[in-house]
Motif scaffolding. Structure first.
Motif: not given
Length: 78
Positions: A41-49, A55-58, A68-70, A73-78
């Motif tokens: 995921v390029p920086q500056g785009t939604g990385r949450t998913d 994190a789950l793989i680790i 710890q899951l992130v 944010r409202p409006g975050d596409p992931g």
């Protein structure tokens, strides 16, 4: 990871696992983690998913006891 490829999640898992076996849980492992995230995921785009999936793989690999899951944010596409 739901990016149309089960193989992608497997490659990420293998790469993180190999880095952990080589470096332990030190800075070099976390550098690998960040490099994988930057490739997925390029920086500056939604990385949450993707961040949460990694994190789950680790956690599944036993590198951390509990990931710890992130929260999204409202409006975050992931």
């Amino acid at each position: 990871m739901e990016y149309g490829m089960h193989g992608l999640a497997e490659r990420v898992r293998r790469e993180l696992e190999a880095s952990y076996h080589q470096h332990g849980c030190g800075p070099a492992f976390w550098d690998t983690y960040q490099q994988v995230l930057d490739r997925l995921v390029p920086q500056g785009t939604g990385r949450t998913d993707v961040t949460n999936e990694m994190a789950l793989i680790i956690e599944q690999l036993g590198i951390v006891r509990r990931a710890q899951l992130v929260p999204p944010r409202p409006g975050d596409p992931g």
